[in-house]
Design a protein around this motif. Sequence first.
Motif, short mmCIF file in Angstrom:
data_model
loop_
_atom_site.label_atom_id
_atom_site.label_comp_id
_atom_site.label_asym_id
_atom_site.label_seq_id
_atom_site.Cartn_x
_atom_site.Cartn_y
_atom_site.Cartn_z
N ARG A 180 -26.07 9.64 -5.72
CA ARG A 180 -24.66 10.02 -5.60
C ARG A 180 -23.88 8.91 -4.91
O ARG A 180 -24.31 8.40 -3.87
CB ARG A 180 -24.52 11.33 -4.80
N PHE A 181 -22.74 8.55 -5.50
CA PHE A 181 -21.92 7.50 -4.92
C PHE A 181 -20.46 7.91 -4.96
O PHE A 181 -20.07 8.91 -5.59
CB PHE A 181 -22.12 6.17 -5.66
N SER A 182 -19.63 7.15 -4.27
CA SER A 182 -18.19 7.37 -4.31
C SER A 182 -17.49 6.03 -4.13
O SER A 182 -18.10 5.05 -3.70
CB SER A 182 -17.74 8.35 -3.21
N ILE A 183 -16.21 6.02 -4.47
CA ILE A 183 -15.41 4.80 -4.38
C ILE A 183 -14.21 5.08 -3.50
O ILE A 183 -13.49 6.06 -3.71
CB ILE A 183 -14.94 4.33 -5.76
N ASP A 184 -14.00 4.25 -2.51
CA ASP A 184 -12.81 4.34 -1.66
C ASP A 184 -11.61 3.90 -2.50
O ASP A 184 -11.52 2.74 -2.92
CB ASP A 184 -12.98 3.45 -0.43
N HIS A 185 -10.69 4.82 -2.74
CA HIS A 185 -9.59 4.53 -3.65
C HIS A 185 -8.53 3.62 -3.05
O HIS A 185 -7.59 3.23 -3.74
CB HIS A 185 -8.97 5.84 -4.15
N LYS A 186 -8.65 3.29 -1.78
CA LYS A 186 -7.67 2.38 -1.17
C LYS A 186 -8.17 0.94 -1.12
O LYS A 186 -7.44 0.01 -1.42
CB LYS A 186 -7.28 2.87 0.22
N ASN A 187 -9.43 0.76 -0.71
CA ASN A 187 -9.92 -0.61 -0.59
C ASN A 187 -10.98 -0.97 -1.62
O ASN A 187 -11.43 -2.12 -1.66
CB ASN A 187 -10.47 -0.86 0.83
N GLY A 188 -11.39 0.00 -2.44
CA GLY A 188 -12.34 -0.29 -3.50
C GLY A 188 -13.79 -0.36 -3.06
O GLY A 188 -14.68 -0.64 -3.88
N TYR A 189 -14.09 -0.10 -1.78
CA TYR A 189 -15.48 -0.12 -1.33
C TYR A 189 -16.27 0.98 -2.05
O TYR A 189 -15.75 2.07 -2.29
CB TYR A 189 -15.58 0.10 0.18
N VAL A 190 -17.52 0.69 -2.33
CA VAL A 190 -18.41 1.66 -2.98
C VAL A 190 -19.46 2.10 -1.97
O VAL A 190 -20.06 1.27 -1.27
CB VAL A 190 -19.08 1.07 -4.23
N TYR A 191 -19.69 3.41 -1.89
CA TYR A 191 -20.69 3.99 -1.00
C TYR A 191 -21.68 4.79 -1.84
O TYR A 191 -21.29 5.50 -2.77
CB TYR A 191 -20.04 4.91 0.03
#
Length: 919
Positions: free
Chosen positions: A283-294
């Motif tokens: 499972r991952f997500s993307i920070d919609h402000k800075n584009g970082y991927v977690y």
Amino acid sequence: MKLKYLLIFAVVIFIASCAIKRQSTNVGQVSQISAKKNEGRLLDTIIKASPSEDKKTKALVMPDSSRYTRIVLAEGLDEPMEMAILPNLNILFIERKGGVKLYNNESKEVKTIANIGVFSGIEDGLLGVVIDPKFADNHWVYFYYAVAGEEAISRLSRFELKGENLNLKSEQVLLEIPTQRKYCCHSAGYLAFDAKGILYLSTGDNTNAEETEGHTPVDERPGRELSDDQATSANTNDLRGKILRIKPEQDGSYSIPDGNLFPKDGSKGLPEIYTMGSRNPYRFSIDHKNGYVYWGDVGPDTKVVGEGGEYMSFDEINQAKGPGYFGWPYFLGNNQAFPKYDFATKKTGEKKDPAKPVNNSPNNTGEKELPPAQPAMIWYGKIPSKNFPLVGSGGATAAAGPVYYSDMFPNAPYKLSEYYSGKLFIYEWIRGWIMAVSFDENGNYKSMEPFLKHLKFSAPTDMQFAPDGAIYMLEYGTNWFSKNTNARLIRIEYQEGNRRPVAEIEVDKVYGAAPHTVLLSGSKSKDYDKDDQLSYSWKIDGKIIQGATARYTFEKTGIFNVELMVKDDKGSMGTAKTKIHVGNTPPEVTIQTSINRSFYWDNQILDYNIKVHDKEDKIIDPRKVKVSFGYIPQGKDVAVILAGNQDPGAYRYLKGAQMLANLDCKACHSMDKESVGPTYMAISARYTGKKDAVNFLSGKIIEGGSGSWGERAMSAHPALAKEDAKEMVNYILSLSAKPKKLPLKNAIPLKDHIGKGIEGSYLLNASYRDLGANGIESLDGRANISLRNPLVQADDFDSGNVRIVTRTTEFMAFISNLTDKKYISFNGIDLSGVKRIKYRIQQNGTGGNIELRLGSKDGPLVSTLIVPAAGSPDQKLIWKEFLAPVTATKGMHNLYFVFTAPGLKGNMFNLDWIYFSNK
């Protein structure tokens, strides 16, 4: 002029003093906050914001848990994987075996709208779903699934969804990934778009994870290519063990966006790759402000010792601020390196350099020189983590959820508090928690804290925010690879200001024959805004009934939905649902006996006669009535035995049973239903009677490993004490013991307690399962008698308003602070045959009375003891026994021991225990 200058000077001093005052106040606030920045520590102290504080300060206030409402939208799902929240708040979600389902936000119903043919062996299947950022215009939905048939391919496709119609013929194939289907595991398959319309897909290493011999899968022997992660995760020419990043195009193709790991021409590696070196980025997500991927990378079970002597079996939460290589299978955690393991010679060699990793495997088809390995942001193993203590211990499956920004939800009614703005939510499949992760000004990890810790989650598998600010979650449920009753789609709402009521339904009879009359009550519903006035309405069988309670008769057979709506006077409403099953009545089982039903005494015989009546089963087959009897050393936990529906003899190791229920074991094993691991019944059948089985199995629990039930690895539990592991094993082995067949009428001497202390109890249990009727499933009826020792510790009371004193040096506890009208009570005690009560008392006070009353503090008086005041100072240290007669009383009662001393102040005496005597 002097007066003018004096006034100016005074004003300056006043302003300066105010500034100093404000500055010192701010310093105080900062010190409070910084004191809570210790890595991994819970924010136990909540900073209170006064009405005068500004909005920025209020963002530091942790919201009260009462402001969250969890609503179950659907349950009984079959391996839910991922969901997509549509603009109209309908929820599209998928199940691993190919089901595509839609939750309708208006009708509150779930409908299967399609079934995609998939290969669902090992961990493959229908794994990912996401809607196009322009879904409202183009109606595109993307799926990632393992294609059915003989060819091992996983496919990323998009389809057209209009309303509730998913057009399977509209499929456009964007990407196909060759896989292997011989060995388990790791398919990943999560999908997400970033703020720029770029699509991300996570893929697992798809490597033999079962035959690793306690190391990492880097088996370079000929013919073992499928057991070498250097061929997938660490291979720049393979799409597995990666997070891929592509730009879908209008014609159904895709392009490569700027910023991936390798050049677009593929000269250094496949251009779709954004991150590589993952084992199972589930499972991952993307920070919609800075584009970082977690992402959460699910870790291995190894026997390789890393820093601090801990096995390198870490799960990871990773952060990618840009493209990169994240270490697997050479590095784990904070770039701890695995020694090279030679599967042919069984010898370990050198470790690789994380700054210059090289993939020299003969199975590598890509570049040998890899990018520098990047360490995990968070990592933790099976034992408690020194770096991140809040994560707990045991089995693990790390997952990364969304990053929350308050300003992305303007005017959303259920948006979270500003307190969580900028925080990442991570969660755990096996451990069932959610954490909010905070970052410093450079975007680096700062701290974590529990989120929604008052709620329990059953294997959360997806977490997303809806446009209205609510949180949606999918819960996989208890057992792997199966449909689970606790597999759910839930919605969690946060409300500032007026909170919506929490509706709760009580039903007197869920099952019954037609006509079936039920009494429904919403009286346990609550509103955390104490001044709100509540109104209640029921939706039953197509009718609306007003009132906090409702009596309704169902004339026909079937399963009927009942919904309670609780509305406050501000317009907010909470709902709850239940089902009424009409057509089958639960069996009535009774146990007749002539002896006391609460206590046992020496030299006593338990006589019993069991009667069963069932309205639908006209004739009761005595062979189907189960009767069990046994002595349990830990008698206070009889309720656990009854809930398990097991023979009491199987619970001699009750501690082991409780540990199995509370540890992470339930994530892989169950009593008799196949999951990812063998059932407890199967383990018991295989090992009962075998030499040294207890030591072997307890060692397996502690050390983990594979090979006994196939090659799937079992999690290690190195923090578990050897004796506790043996308790668990002894309980499991006891499950194979066949209970002695007992008749429906019998007389049993009670002698198993002799010489075993006072903690044990006897349990006689009788149960009958009927045949089912009128489409309603078979129902159980049960009755039991539990007999405990007649010596009852006073501090074990069920309710009371006294103080418990513990003296560890004397290994004892007693009750004190006994002043006029104080009391303790015990629920459900049978006084039949009880003639006297003995009290152990310390005359440490004014003296007073003990009144034994039935049902309440003011109920019928059946016994009185007068306790004299303390005499000499030495008398205060002596414990004495006092006797009081009891009026002949029959039946079960709640007993209230009321302490009275009219006109006196101070403690009357101290009370240690109470003994119910039949002499």
